[in-house]
Write a protein that holds these residues in place. Sequence first.
Motif, PDB file in Angstrom:
ATOM      1  N   LEU A  13       0.870  -1.189   0.000  1.00  0.00           N
ATOM      2  CA  LEU A  13       0.000   0.000   0.000  1.00  0.00           C
ATOM      3  C   LEU A  13       0.898   1.228   0.000  1.00  0.00           C
ATOM      4  O   LEU A  13       1.698   1.407   0.935  1.00  0.00           O
ATOM      5  CB  LEU A  13      -0.900   0.000   1.243  1.00  0.00           C
ATOM      6  CG  LEU A  13      -1.783  -1.240   1.406  1.00  0.00           C
ATOM      7  CD1 LEU A  13      -2.471  -1.229   2.778  1.00  0.00           C
ATOM      8  CD2 LEU A  13      -2.823  -1.321   0.294  1.00  0.00           C
ATOM      9  N   SER A  37      -0.192  -0.784  -4.653  1.00  0.00           N
ATOM     10  CA  SER A  37      -1.537  -0.208  -4.720  1.00  0.00           C
ATOM     11  C   SER A  37      -1.489   1.273  -4.380  1.00  0.00           C
ATOM     12  O   SER A  37      -0.918   1.676  -3.365  1.00  0.00           O
ATOM     13  CB  SER A  37      -2.442  -0.931  -3.714  1.00  0.00           C
ATOM     14  OG  SER A  37      -3.705  -0.308  -3.687  1.00  0.00           O
ATOM     15  N   LEU A  63     -11.030  -5.079   0.801  1.00  0.00           N
ATOM     16  CA  LEU A  63      -9.611  -5.427   0.972  1.00  0.00           C
ATOM     17  C   LEU A  63      -9.469  -6.907   1.345  1.00  0.00           C
ATOM     18  O   LEU A  63      -8.581  -7.606   0.840  1.00  0.00           O
ATOM     19  CB  LEU A  63      -8.986  -4.511   2.039  1.00  0.00           C
ATOM     20  CG  LEU A  63      -7.497  -4.686   2.305  1.00  0.00           C
ATOM     21  CD1 LEU A  63      -6.658  -4.559   1.035  1.00  0.00           C
ATOM     22  CD2 LEU A  63      -7.013  -3.672   3.351  1.00  0.00           C
ATOM     23  N   VAL A  75       0.840  -7.996   3.732  1.00  0.00           N
ATOM     24  CA  VAL A  75       0.458  -6.636   3.361  1.00  0.00           C
ATOM     25  C   VAL A  75       1.496  -5.697   3.962  1.00  0.00           C
ATOM     26  O   VAL A  75       1.748  -5.735   5.173  1.00  0.00           O
ATOM     27  CB  VAL A  75      -0.948  -6.272   3.888  1.00  0.00           C
ATOM     28  CG1 VAL A  75      -1.277  -4.806   3.594  1.00  0.00           C
ATOM     29  CG2 VAL A  75      -2.007  -7.191   3.277  1.00  0.00           C
ATOM     30  N   ASP A  77       2.045  -1.923   4.653  1.00  0.00           N
ATOM     31  CA  ASP A  77       1.349  -0.636   4.689  1.00  0.00           C
ATOM     32  C   ASP A  77       2.400   0.464   4.739  1.00  0.00           C
ATOM     33  O   ASP A  77       2.970   0.743   5.797  1.00  0.00           O
ATOM     34  CB  ASP A  77       0.428  -0.580   5.916  1.00  0.00           C
ATOM     35  CG  ASP A  77      -0.214   0.799   6.083  1.00  0.00           C
ATOM     36  OD1 ASP A  77      -0.074   1.636   5.164  1.00  0.00           O
ATOM     37  OD2 ASP A  77      -0.849   1.019   7.127  1.00  0.00           O
ATOM     38  N   THR A  79       1.682   3.573   3.587  1.00  0.00           N
ATOM     39  CA  THR A  79       0.923   4.799   3.316  1.00  0.00           C
ATOM     40  C   THR A  79       1.444   5.910   4.238  1.00  0.00           C
ATOM     41  O   THR A  79       2.213   5.671   5.169  1.00  0.00           O
ATOM     42  CB  THR A  79      -0.584   4.586   3.550  1.00  0.00           C
ATOM     43  OG1 THR A  79      -0.784   4.122   4.878  1.00  0.00           O
ATOM     44  CG2 THR A  79      -1.167   3.590   2.563  1.00  0.00           C
ATOM     45  N   MET A  86      -6.872   4.053   5.628  1.00  0.00           N
ATOM     46  CA  MET A  86      -6.288   2.918   4.891  1.00  0.00           C
ATOM     47  C   MET A  86      -5.515   2.020   5.850  1.00  0.00           C
ATOM     48  O   MET A  86      -5.592   0.789   5.765  1.00  0.00           O
ATOM     49  CB  MET A  86      -5.381   3.438   3.771  1.00  0.00           C
ATOM     50  CG  MET A  86      -4.879   2.365   2.824  1.00  0.00           C
ATOM     51  SD  MET A  86      -6.159   1.636   1.786  1.00  0.00           S
ATOM     52  CE  MET A  86      -6.354   0.026   2.473  1.00  0.00           C
ATOM     53  N   SER A  87      -4.778   2.631   6.774  1.00  0.00           N
ATOM     54  CA  SER A  87      -3.985   1.834   7.723  1.00  0.00           C
ATOM     55  C   SER A  87      -4.894   1.001   8.630  1.00  0.00           C
ATOM     56  O   SER A  87      -4.604  -0.169   8.909  1.00  0.00           O
ATOM     57  CB  SER A  87      -3.095   2.738   8.573  1.00  0.00           C
ATOM     58  OG  SER A  87      -2.097   3.312   7.763  1.00  0.00           O
ATOM     59  N   ALA A  90      -6.146  -1.904   6.732  1.00  0.00           N
ATOM     60  CA  ALA A  90      -5.114  -2.939   6.568  1.00  0.00           C
ATOM     61  C   ALA A  90      -5.017  -3.800   7.828  1.00  0.00           C
ATOM     62  O   ALA A  90      -4.909  -5.030   7.754  1.00  0.00           O
ATOM     63  CB  ALA A  90      -3.765  -2.290   6.260  1.00  0.00           C
TER      64      ALA A  90
END
Length: 245
Positions: A13, A37, A63, A75, A77, A79, A86-87, A90
């Motif tokens: 991500l 992504s 997701l 995954v 993360d 970001t 988003m976090s 995740a």
Amino acid sequence: MSSPSPHHQILLLGGTAEARKIAEALAARDDVSAVLSLAGVLSQPPKLALPLRIGGFGGIAGLVQYIQDHGITTVIDATHPYAAQMSAHAVAACDQTGARRLTLWRSPWQSEARDDWTEFDDWPSLIAAIPAGARVFLAAGQDGMSALPPHSDFTVIARALARPNDLPAMVTLIKALPGKTPQEEADLFARHGISHLICKNSGGESSRAKLRAARDLNMPVLMIKRPPPPPPPCYETPELLLAAL
Ligand code: NAP
């Protein structure tokens, strides 16, 4: 000789400089298969060596579905620290699917003696604190610009990479990356007669020069507070995260 089968199916991500660094490192490994992504904020996504997917997943359920459909084992993360939704998605999706999660988490900047920083919990309280007649430099991304009122008794010069659809007419937009040096930022502030800086406490080096310039100019800084970090494991740098992988 056949190539070795990947051990990790990684969903990365992104949306940060660190994610680009991680993407380059993953692309060079033959024990992983990874896809990057992006949310789709920029009209021109960066060219990277990893396959790219663009746009939201459709919440936690979307997701989870993506992880299951693509056999994702890990995954990453990477970001931005303010991309809290988003976090959180995740974290929840990895909990539900059993996928491993590694989160990149830059430490916030710490103020020093000559800094004049005030932190706010949300945009309305920050905007209410801007004095009449101020000329503010807004370096806080799309949500900062969206939070602005249509009319105000202060002036806004905003810097961003892309023009948001809902940019209030009173904003002057500078489409640019952050300046590299405090002097570059100080010159920009002087050209626009800036009296106040508004930003996030993003951490890292790539956008720090503006805060050093504000310190040198005794300029007040209004900041939106950081969201709390996701649960561990969190890593400060791409190097530490990749070593853990
Ligand atoms: P956010 O509020 O946490 O996320 C909003 C929604 O955007 C998410 O629920 C997700 O939609 C989608 N999304 C976010 N990141 C995504 C990604 N990497 N891949 C696919 N979908 C993603 O995020 P944000 O603050 O709007 O940030 C958007 C992007 O800009 C992130 O990639 C972030 O790293 C980057 N960025 C943000 C900031 C900032 O200050 N917030 C600064 C620099 C860069 P669904 O729920 O539909 O999955």
